[in-house]
Scaffold this motif. Structure first.
Motif, PDB file in Angstrom:
ATOM      1  N   ALA A 145       0.846  -1.184   0.000  1.00 41.66           N
ATOM      2  CA  ALA A 145       0.000   0.000   0.000  1.00 41.66           C
ATOM      3  C   ALA A 145       0.881   1.233   0.000  1.00 41.66           C
ATOM      4  O   ALA A 145       2.001   1.178   0.473  1.00 41.66           O
ATOM      5  N   PRO A 146       0.392   2.314  -0.559  1.00 40.26           N
ATOM      6  CA  PRO A 146       1.223   3.517  -0.586  1.00 40.26           C
ATOM      7  C   PRO A 146       1.631   3.884   0.832  1.00 40.26           C
ATOM      8  O   PRO A 146       0.815   3.932   1.739  1.00 40.26           O
ATOM      9  N   ALA A 147       2.904   4.091   0.992  1.00 40.35           N
ATOM     10  CA  ALA A 147       3.394   4.373   2.327  1.00 40.35           C
ATOM     11  C   ALA A 147       3.256   5.845   2.622  1.00 40.35           C
ATOM     12  O   ALA A 147       3.393   6.672   1.741  1.00 40.35           O
ATOM     13  N   LEU A 159      12.343   6.839  -4.024  1.00 37.25           N
ATOM     14  CA  LEU A 159      12.394   5.594  -3.265  1.00 37.25           C
ATOM     15  C   LEU A 159      11.685   4.481  -4.021  1.00 37.25           C
ATOM     16  O   LEU A 159      10.633   4.708  -4.612  1.00 37.25           O
ATOM     17  N   SER A 160      12.264   3.305  -3.990  1.00 37.95           N
ATOM     18  CA  SER A 160      11.578   2.178  -4.611  1.00 37.95           C
ATOM     19  C   SER A 160      10.494   1.705  -3.649  1.00 37.95           C
ATOM     20  O   SER A 160      10.484   2.052  -2.469  1.00 37.95           O
ATOM     21  N   ARG A 164      10.463   2.005   0.437  1.00 42.35           N
ATOM     22  CA  ARG A 164       9.394   2.681   1.137  1.00 42.35           C
ATOM     23  C   ARG A 164       8.784   1.743   2.172  1.00 42.35           C
ATOM     24  O   ARG A 164       8.547   2.117   3.317  1.00 42.35           O
ATOM     25  N   GLU A 165       8.592   0.514   1.730  1.00 39.76           N
ATOM     26  CA  GLU A 165       7.982  -0.467   2.620  1.00 39.76           C
ATOM     27  C   GLU A 165       8.886  -0.774   3.807  1.00 39.76           C
ATOM     28  O   GLU A 165       8.433  -0.917   4.939  1.00 39.76           O
ATOM     29  N   GLU A 264      -1.518  -9.507  -0.152  1.00 38.88           N
ATOM     30  CA  GLU A 264      -0.894 -10.009   1.062  1.00 38.88           C
ATOM     31  C   GLU A 264       0.443  -9.306   1.235  1.00 38.88           C
ATOM     32  O   GLU A 264       1.206  -9.185   0.275  1.00 38.88           O
ATOM     33  N   PRO A 265       0.706  -8.805   2.420  1.00 39.40           N
ATOM     34  CA  PRO A 265       1.944  -8.045   2.602  1.00 39.40           C
ATOM     35  C   PRO A 265       3.156  -8.972   2.658  1.00 39.40           C
ATOM     36  O   PRO A 265       3.043 -10.118   3.071  1.00 39.40           O
TER      37      PRO A 265
END
Lengths: 687, 125
Positions: A145-147, A159-160, A164-165, A264-265
């Motif tokens: 999800a967009p951080a 940032l990739s 970001r994640e 799914e994260p």
């Protein structure tokens, strides 16, 4: 103007760097394999391996090693797919990649040995190509999800998704995400505060996710800002200090909890764990050819010799009544400085035990496959360091012990289950620190233990009553607990080799504890440093001896017909050398092993050595050769003999004396049986 | 006289580039082992030529080119990109970002020397 540069001159440097890159590549590939087994991607390892292989490819092209270029090229293609798939590598790719690294390594070794690199093995490229044809592996690329990070667009856009994640999900367990702005400047650079040094210091305070240059007016009048995005437990003050203080600045990256991701994260630990060691150890290290350190030591030795001459000269001045108090103070200071310098140079030769052992995981991986056993290797050696010369000798012994543990000591998974043990066996290599110039290491397994009765039966001896006695039997040459040779350990356990290395070569100790059904622990104690000597090895009256090459001025053939035997010289002949006469002493006789009359000896060669400035020749039977030996000083004062500096093992398992011929000759000259040597020397000069 | 900044994370490669360019009179060389270090050095002092590896940790050659071309002061700085077979896509991107020319490994000392000559003398003319 033509370029008179031959890039082939770079071959040695290329080989050293290639070895280093291969080591790094192996570690990354093992980390990737561990991730695959847990079903996780490992994007960083994929990228790092890609970079290592890519660098090897480019360098190999420059020095014209085509087979390595080809292998590296196909490995790279396969890794590029994995990178595009978010760091997911199909399990089937690991083996061909491993094989690729091995094949490159083999060719690097061939080149190092002065041979041509062998052509690419026929099957390998097609196996690598087949991976390529399979295309990008399945598995969803990171699509979180967009951080929500508190970052301006100029930074956020660079940032990739994975980075970001990492920043949004990595801030757990007391770690927080922060932004550290470092503004480079000429004054700061002059004080050693550069992006490289800041990066290195920050690396010890946390995990660096990304570093970005931002141009534009910066605090303190600069025009460039480096933005470091970190996950760290360190305080703002510590971070600020790492960046050289203001105008650097620290800001938290307020992470707004992201909306629940649609897909799914990816598990948050995907990148955080199994980080490559390099990241933490950072730069600041330098690779130096060991021979250069040896050269520095040799230069130092020359200084030490000069110092003792100086000291003799001062003593003579003092004896003559000159005021030398200040000179003596300087000499003392000088002696201390030389000692410090020797320590400093010797410290350069120290390597981390952890680095020495970095090939063991690879070994165990291979054993896991070949034996079908489930094994975990635990390395716990801390920051202990060893002289490189010791480390180079120690490693084969450790490899042997680990191999034995997996091969012979650990039971099959079924047998372990039946015995109520976990299926996975553990082999643990640990170091419990050092004391008195010695390093203690243990190699332990939780396998079946050594069956003393079976060992006794096989060796045809009574059951050994103590662990030491049991170890003694195990270390007998050729002792085997197996009937058939197998692929990994060969026939027998080769404990005699381990003992030879640890005890005979390194002068260390080897011990063992074993409990039936519970496991075996080998205890190794080795010196932190050893003295290596370039030695001439020769035979005399049936025994071998060694002397330092540097102490021998010349090696001459002895022509018996041309020797002069002055009457009453007690068997000392005169050897003619460039118009001069040099006294020739049969070494066998000096050592008390020859006939009383030197004439009887079969002296064929003579070593010319300078004794207090005068040449003297020592007759020997046969020259065996020149080799590097490990000098073990004779520490027991009771066995300290003038002229004998120590002992060594030439590889035959028997101790060989290392002689100082000049001291030996002088000591014997002063001794009763050879009292007449000094006048004879004078006679020799008159002749 | 010209100051050359040689950027590569491989020390052997940096040494090779310097050895290749050594015959050109009046060059002085500065090494940088990462893209970040290159950007720092470029922001602190002027250089006459940049020899740049594409594939480096942290930030790669392309980002360095983008940074350089984003600075008024550095807009004219000649940049030689050192690449390896298979870098085609990045090569195109680096060219788009403003690299002056490419050397693909393996290259000969004469090849890079003549590129440098062209770049430095063309600039002076």
């Amino acid at each position: 103007m033509s370029a008179s540069v031959d890039l082939a001159d770079f071959l040695p440097a290329y080989l050293a760097e290639a070895e280093e890159l291969l080591g790094m590549g192996h570690r990354q590939l093992l980390a990737m394999e561990a991730s695959i087994r847990r079903g996780l991607p490992h994007p960083r390892a994929v990228r790092e391996l890609f970079r290592a292989v890519h660098t090897i490819k480019g360098l190999s092209a420059m020095v014209d090693v085509e087979p390595i270029v080809d292998i590296a090229h196909w490995m790279e293609t396969c890794l590029r797919h994995a990178d595009r798939a978010g760091g997911r590598l199909p399990e089937a790719s690991v083996e061909p990649l491993m094989e690729g690294l091995r094949e490159i390594e083999q060719r690097v070794r061939q080149l190092a040995a002065g041979k041509q690199a062998a052509p690419v093995p026929p099957g390998l490229l097609s196996r690598l190509e087949a991976l390529d044809a399979e295309g990008a592996p399945g598995g969803s690329a990171a699509k979180a999800a967009p951080a929500a990070l508190a970052l301006e667009e100029a930074v956020a856009s660079r940032l990739s998704t994975a980075e970001r994640e990492q920043l949004t999900t990595g801030a757990t367990d007391g770690r927080r995400a922060v932004r550290l702005d470092f503004i480079p400047g000429a004054d700061r650079a002059a004080n050693g505060i550069t992006i490289n040094s800041v990066r290195e210091r920050v690396a010890s305070l946390g995990e660096t996710v990304k570093v970005l240059p931002l141009s534009g007016p910066a605090a303190g009048g600069g025009a460039l800002t480096f933005v470091l995005l970190l996950l760290t437990e360190a305080s703002d003050a510590a971070l600020l200090e790492a960046a050289g203080g203001p105008p650097a600045a620290v800001r938290p990256l307020a992470v707004v909890a992201p909306r629940a991701p649609a897909l799914e994260p990816l598990p948050e630990s995907a990148m955080a764990d199994e980080e490559p060691e390099e990241a933490r150890r950072g730069g600041g290290s330098l690779r130096v050819d060991v021979s250069r350190l040896d050269e520095a030591l040799e230069r130092l030795a020359a200084l030490v010799v000069n110092r003792s001459r100086l000291s003799r000269a001062v003593a003579a001045l003092t004896a003559a009544g000159a005021p030398t108090r200040e000179l003596q103070a300087i000499l003392q200071e000088n002696a201390r400085q030389l000692r410090d310098m020797r320590t400093a140079i010797l410290r350069l030769r120290m390597v981390r035990v952890g680095d020495v052992l970095e090939r063991l995981p690879l070994l165990v991986r291979g054993l896991r496959r070949s034996t079908g056993k489930s094994v975990r290797l635990e390395l716990d050696v801390g920051d202990a360091e060893l002289d490189k010369a010791v480390a180079d000798r120690l490693l084969p012994a450790l490899v042997h012990l680990v191999r034995n543990a997996v091969d012979h000591a650990l039971e099959s998974p079924e047998a372990r289950r039946a015995a109520g043990k976990p299926e996975e066996g553990v082999v643990r290599v640990a170091s419990h620190g050092r004391a008195g110039g010695l390093l203690d290491l243990t190699v332990a397994d939780d396998g079946r233990g050594v069956d003393a009765r079976a060992v006794a039966a096989r060796a045809g001896v009574p059951v050994p009553p103590t662990p030491d006695a049991l170890l003694e039997v195990l270390c007998r040459p050729g002792f085997s607990t197996r009937d058939a040779a197998n692929a990994t350990s060969g026939r027998g356990m080769g404990m005699d080799i381990v003992q030879r290395i640890i005890v005979d070569q390194l002068g260390g100790e080897l011990g063992m504890e074993t409990r039936p059904g519970a496991g075996t622990t080998f205890r190794l104690r080795v010196p932190l440093t050893i003295t290596l000597l370039d030695a001439l090895v020769f035979e005399c009256a049936g025994l071998r001896y060694a002397v330092a090459v540097g102490s021998v001025e010349e090696l001459v053939e002895v022509d018996a017909a041309r020797l002069v035997w002055p009457a009453g010289a007690g068997g000392v002949a005169l050897l003619e050398r460039r118009g001069d006469s040099v006294p020739l002493m049969g070494l066998a006789r000096l050592l008390g092993r020859g006939a009383a009359d030197g004439r009887g000896g079969s002296v064929a060669k003579a070593l010319l050595v300078r004794q207090r400035g005068e040449l003297a020749a020592f007759g020997v039977d046969r020259l065996v050769g020149q080799q590097e030996i490990v000098l073990r000083p004779l520490e027991d004062p009771l066995v300290r003999v003038p002229g004998v500096v120590g002992a060594t093992d030439l590889g035959d398992g028997r101790p060989t004396l290392v002689l100082d011929l000049a001291a030996l000759g002088l000591a014997r000259a002063g001794g009763a049986p050879h009292r007449r040597m000094a006048p004879i020397r004078e006679e020799g000069r008159l002749a | 006289m010209a100051d050359v900044l040689v950027v590569d994370d491989s020390k052997v490669m940096r040494d090779m580039v310097v050895a290749c360019l050594r015959p050109y009179p009046g060059l002085t060389f500065t090494h940088a082992s990462s893209g970040l270090e290159a950007i720092e050095r470029l922001s602190l002092q002027p250089y006459d030529l940049l020899v740049l590896d594409l594939n480096m940790p942290d930030i790669g050659g392309i980002e360095v080119v983008e940074f350089v071309r984003g600075q008024d002061r550095l807009r004219e700085l000649p940049i030689i990109i050192v690449t390896t077979r298979g870098d085609d896509a990045s090569r195109t991107r680096a060219l788009a970002a403003g690299a002056s020319c490419f050397m693909t490994k393996p290259f000969t000392p004469d090849a890079i020397l003549s590129e440098v000559r062209g770049l430095l003398e063309g600039r002076r003319a």
